[in-house]
Write a protein that holds these residues in place. Structure first.
Motif, mmCIF file in Angstrom:
data_model
loop_
_atom_site.group_PDB
_atom_site.id
_atom_site.type_symbol
_atom_site.label_atom_id
_atom_site.label_comp_id
_atom_site.label_asym_id
_atom_site.label_seq_id
_atom_site.Cartn_x
_atom_site.Cartn_y
_atom_site.Cartn_z
ATOM 1 N N PRO A 44 46.923 34.349 18.872
ATOM 2 C CA PRO A 44 45.829 35.305 18.581
ATOM 3 C C PRO A 44 45.311 35.974 19.848
ATOM 4 N N GLU A 45 45.182 37.306 19.751
ATOM 5 C CA GLU A 45 44.582 38.126 20.803
ATOM 6 C C GLU A 45 45.213 37.856 22.171
ATOM 7 N N ALA A 46 46.527 37.740 22.198
ATOM 8 C CA ALA A 46 47.215 37.503 23.472
ATOM 9 C C ALA A 46 48.655 37.973 23.370
ATOM 10 N N ILE A 47 49.163 38.505 24.484
ATOM 11 C CA ILE A 47 50.573 38.886 24.638
ATOM 12 C C ILE A 47 51.097 38.179 25.874
ATOM 13 N N ILE A 48 52.268 37.607 25.788
ATOM 14 C CA ILE A 48 52.850 36.856 26.904
ATOM 15 C C ILE A 48 53.826 37.750 27.652
ATOM 16 N N LEU A 49 53.681 37.811 28.984
ATOM 17 C CA LEU A 49 54.579 38.557 29.862
ATOM 18 C C LEU A 49 55.434 37.535 30.597
ATOM 19 N N SER A 50 56.739 37.569 30.378
ATOM 20 C CA SER A 50 57.631 36.561 30.944
ATOM 21 C C SER A 50 58.592 37.222 31.930
ATOM 22 N N GLY A 51 58.638 36.682 33.139
ATOM 23 C CA GLY A 51 59.549 37.165 34.185
ATOM 24 C C GLY A 51 59.337 36.369 35.448
ATOM 25 N N PHE A 52 60.394 36.200 36.230
ATOM 26 C CA PHE A 52 60.278 35.364 37.425
ATOM 27 C C PHE A 52 59.645 36.099 38.603
ATOM 28 N N ASP A 53 59.641 37.455 38.558
ATOM 29 C CA ASP A 53 59.119 38.239 39.685
ATOM 30 C C ASP A 53 57.636 38.499 39.460
ATOM 31 N N PRO A 54 56.743 37.919 40.277
ATOM 32 C CA PRO A 54 55.302 38.129 40.071
ATOM 33 C C PRO A 54 54.870 39.578 40.215
ATOM 34 N N ILE A 55 55.547 40.350 41.075
ATOM 35 C CA ILE A 55 55.175 41.766 41.242
ATOM 36 C C ILE A 55 55.456 42.530 39.957
ATOM 37 N N ARG A 56 56.615 42.266 39.370
ATOM 38 C CA ARG A 56 56.915 42.939 38.102
ATOM 39 C C ARG A 56 55.923 42.526 37.016
ATOM 40 N N ARG A 57 55.570 41.241 36.954
ATOM 41 C CA ARG A 57 54.614 40.797 35.946
ATOM 42 C C ARG A 57 53.258 41.468 36.125
ATOM 43 N N GLU A 58 52.841 41.605 37.400
ATOM 44 C CA GLU A 58 51.558 42.250 37.656
ATOM 45 C C GLU A 58 51.605 43.726 37.276
ATOM 46 N N ILE A 59 52.746 44.395 37.553
ATOM 47 C CA ILE A 59 52.894 45.803 37.157
ATOM 48 C C ILE A 59 52.832 45.925 35.639
ATOM 49 N N ALA A 60 53.521 45.005 34.944
ATOM 50 C CA ALA A 60 53.502 45.051 33.478
ATOM 51 C C ALA A 60 52.099 44.790 32.937
ATOM 52 N N ARG A 61 51.384 43.834 33.526
ATOM 53 C CA ARG A 61 50.038 43.507 33.059
ATOM 54 C C ARG A 61 49.087 44.685 33.240
#
Length: 520
Positions: A250-267
Motif C-alpha cells: 500500500p502507498e509504496a513503489i519499490i525501486l530495485s537496482g544495484f547502482d545507488p545513483i540510478r536509484r536516486e535518479i529514478a526516485r
C-alpha cells in the motif's frame, strides 16, 4: 611789294624764328641737363653714404661675431685646460699612491722574508728535536719491551683487542636493552595512538542496500505510473535502468537496482512526475534528463562541501567530483563517502600523534578509495586505479604511494602509507560498518551489465530484479529482429560459461523503433 621780296622776308623770318627757337630750346635743354646732373650727383652721394653706412654696420657685425667666436673658443680652451690639469693632478695622485703601496709591499716582502728565514730556522731546530725525541722514545720502548717481554706491536694489538671486546660486550648489552625498551614503548605507544585516534574520531555507520522505496499519497497514482499497457513504466525503466516494482504494497513503489545513483535518479524522477501530474514517455525522458543533470550538480556540490569540511585544499576538480560520487557508492555495505571521511580524520589524527604531515595524511585518507568510483570501471584493482588517477591529476608522490599501497598492491615508500592502511582497516572493522555480501553482489551485477555492453549494437544494459533479469537495449538500425534473438541467445550462453550466479538469469533484448517529428 614785290612777291619775291616777300618770300625772302618770310624765309628770313622763318630762319630767324627757327634759330631763335633752337637757341631757346638748347638753352632749356642745357638747363635740364644741368639739373639732372646735379640730381644724379646728389643721388650718387646719397648712395655712397648708404653704402658706407651698410659697410660699417656689416663690419661691426662681423667684428662682434668674431669676438663671440673668439670668446667661445677661449672658454672651450680654458675648460680643456682645466680638465687636463685635473686629469694630470689625478694621475700624479695615483702615482703617489702607487709609490706608497709599492713601498708598503716592499716592506711587507722584507718582513715576509725575515719571517720565512725565522720559520726555516725553527723548523730545523724542531727537526733536530724530533730526531732526539724519536731516539729517546725508541730507547724507552726497548727498555719497556725488555721489562715486559713483549714487542711494542704485540702490546698494542693485545690492548686494542681487549678494548674491542669490552666495547662489543657493552654495545651488545646496551643494544639489547634499547631493543627491549623500544618494543615495550612501541607497543604501548602504538596502542595509545590507535585508541586515542579512534576515540577522537566520530563516525556514522550506514548500511547501503539495493532497494529504495518510493512512498505515495494514495494508490490511485500507481495506474498513471504504469500507463496504458505498461508504456510509462517501461519508458521509466529504460531511461533509468532501474526496475520499478508496483505490487500490492500500500502507498509504496519499490525501486530495485544495484547502482545507488540510478536509484536516486529514478526516485527523484518519479517524485517530479507525480507532483507534475503529466506522466507519459516523452515527459518521462525529459524529467530523467533534468534529474540526471541535477544529480551530477549535487555530486560536485557534495565533493566541494566535503573537501571544505575536511580542510583539503587544491584538489583537482575531477577528483572533487569523484569524492562527491562516493556518496552514492558503498564498500561492503559501508557508505564510501562516510568511510573515506572517517579514514581521512583517522589518518590526520594518527599522523599528528606521530609527528608527520597531518594535512597530507588526511588528503591520502580521503582519496584512498577513489578507484572505486570511476564511471568506466576498467579491469584494474581499485588501489592501482586510484593511484593512476591521483598521478594523472597531479597529487603528491606520498599521496599516490599511500593510495596504491593501502592493500599491498605496491611497495610502501612513504611514511604515511602504513597509516592509511591501518586507518582503512580501523574504519572497516568497526562493529556494523560493513557487510561483505553486498560488495560481491554489486560486483556481480556490474560484470553482468558489462558483459552485455561488450556486444556491438548494444547501447544500454541494466541488471534488474536482484540480478535475475538482464535487459539489453539495442539500436534498431544496427540490430534486426532476427539478430536480436541471436544476441539474446549469445549473451545467455556467455553468462553460463563465464559467470557464477544463483538460480537463473533472464536475458531480454529490447529493440525499439522510434519516429519523431516536430510541428512548428
Amino acid at each position: 611789294m614785290d612777291p619775291v621780296l616777300s618770300i625772302v622776308l618770310i624765309v628770313v623770318a622763318l630762319l630767324i624764328g627757327v634759330a631763335g627757337g633752337y637757341f631757346v630750346g638748347h638753352k632749356n635743354t642745357q638747363r635740364d641737363l644741368d639739373a639732372v646732373k646735379v640730381k644724379s650727383q646728389a643721388l650718387i652721394a646719397e648712395a655712397e653714404l648708404k653704402a658706407e653706412k651698410v659697410k660699417s654696420e656689416r663690419i661691426h657685425q662681423a667684428n662682434e661675431k668674431a669676438r663671440e667666436i673668439r670668446a667661445a673658443a677661449e672658454d672651450e680652451s680654458n675648460k680643456l685646460k682645466q680638465r687636463y690639469e685635473t686629469s694630470e693632478a689625478r694621475v700624479r695622485q695615483k702615482e703617489v699612491q702607487l709609490n706608497q703601496k709599492y713601498e708598503t709591499l716592499k716592506k711587507d716582502q722584507q718582513k715576509t722574508d725575515d719571517r720565512f728565514k725565522e720559520l726555516t730556522r725553527q723548523r730545523e731546530v724542531l727537526s733536530l728535536k724530533e730526531v732526539e725525541l724519536d731516539k729517546l722514545i725508541h730507547s724507552q720502548v726497548e727498555k719497556l719491551e725488555q721489562v715486559a717481554g713483549l714487542s711494542a706491536v704485540d702490546a698494542r694489538e693485545k690492548l686494542m683487542e681487549a678494548l674491542r671486546d669490552e666495547a662489543r660486550t657493552m654495545a651488545s648489552s646496551q643494544s639489547k636493552d634499547i631493543i627491549e625498551q623500544a618494543k615495550l614503548t612501541a607497543n604501548k605507544d602504538a596502542k595509545k595512538i590507535i585508541i586515542q585516534t579512534i576515540q577522537r574520531t566520530a563516525a556514522e555507520h550506514a548500511i547501503e542496500n539495493t532497494v529504495s522505496v518510493f512512498n505515495l499519497d494514495n494508490d490511485d497514482v500507481k495506474g498513471r505510473i504504469i500507463g496504458r499497457e505498461g508504456r510509462n513504466i517501461r519508458a521509466l525503466e529504460a531511461a533509468t535502468g532501474i526496475e520499478i516494482i508496483v505490487d500490492d504494497t500500500p502507498e509504496a513503489i519499490i525501486l530495485s537496482g544495484f547502482d545507488p545513483i540510478r536509484r536516486e535518479i529514478a526516485r527523484l524522477s518519479l517524485q517530479k512526475l507525480v507532483q507534475d501530474g503529466r506522466i507519459h514517455p516523452s515527459r518521462i525522458e525529459e524529467v530523467v534528463l533534468k534529474v540526471t543533470k541535477q544529480i551530477n550538480d549535487e555530486i560536485i556540490e557534495t565533493g566541494e562541501r566535503t573537501v571544505i569540511d575536511l580542510g583539503v585544499h587544491g584538489l583537482h576538480p575531477e577528483l572533487v567530483r569523484m569524492v562527491g560520487r562516493m556518496k552514492y557508492r558503498s564498500s561492503y555495505g559501508q557508505n564510501l563517502l562516510q568511510h573515506s571521511r572517517e579514514v581521512a580524520n583517522l589518518c590526520a589524527t594518527m599522523a599528528a600523534e606521530l609527528g608527520l604531515n597531518a594535512k597530507r595524511a588526511k588528503r591520502a585518507g580521503l582519496l584512498h578509495d577513489i578507484g572505486k568510483v570511476p564511471e568506466d570501471n576498467p579491469e584494474l584493482p581499485h588501489a592501482i586505479l586510484g593511484m593512476e588517477l591521483a598521478k594523472k591529476w597531479g597529487e603528491h608522490e606520498e599521496v599516490i604511494n599511500a593510495i596504491g599501497a593501502h592493500h599491498d598492491e605496491i611497495e610502501m615508500t612513504s611514511s604515511i602509507s602504513p597509516i592509511v592502511q591501518a586507518c582503512d582497516a580501523i574504519s572497516g572493522s568497526r562493529p556494523g560498518a560493513r557487510r561483505e555480501i553486498v560488495e560481491g553482489y554489486i560486483q556481480r551485477l556490474k560484470e553482468l551489465e558489462n558483459l552485455a555492453l561488450a556486444y556491438p549494437g548494444v547501447t544500454k544494459s541494466y541488471a534488474i530484479q536482484a540480478g535475475r533479469e538482464l535487459r539489453v537495449i539495442v539500436e534498431s538500425e544496427k540490430v534486426s529482429d532476427d539478430q536480436a534473438d541471436l544476441l539474446a541467445f549469445d549473451i545467455s550462453e556467455k553468462i553460463m560459461k563465464e559467470m557464477q550466479y544463483p538460480g537463473q538469469i533472464k536475458v531480454a533484448v529490447i529493440r525499439e523503433k522510434r519516429a519523431i517529428a516536430y510541428a512548428k
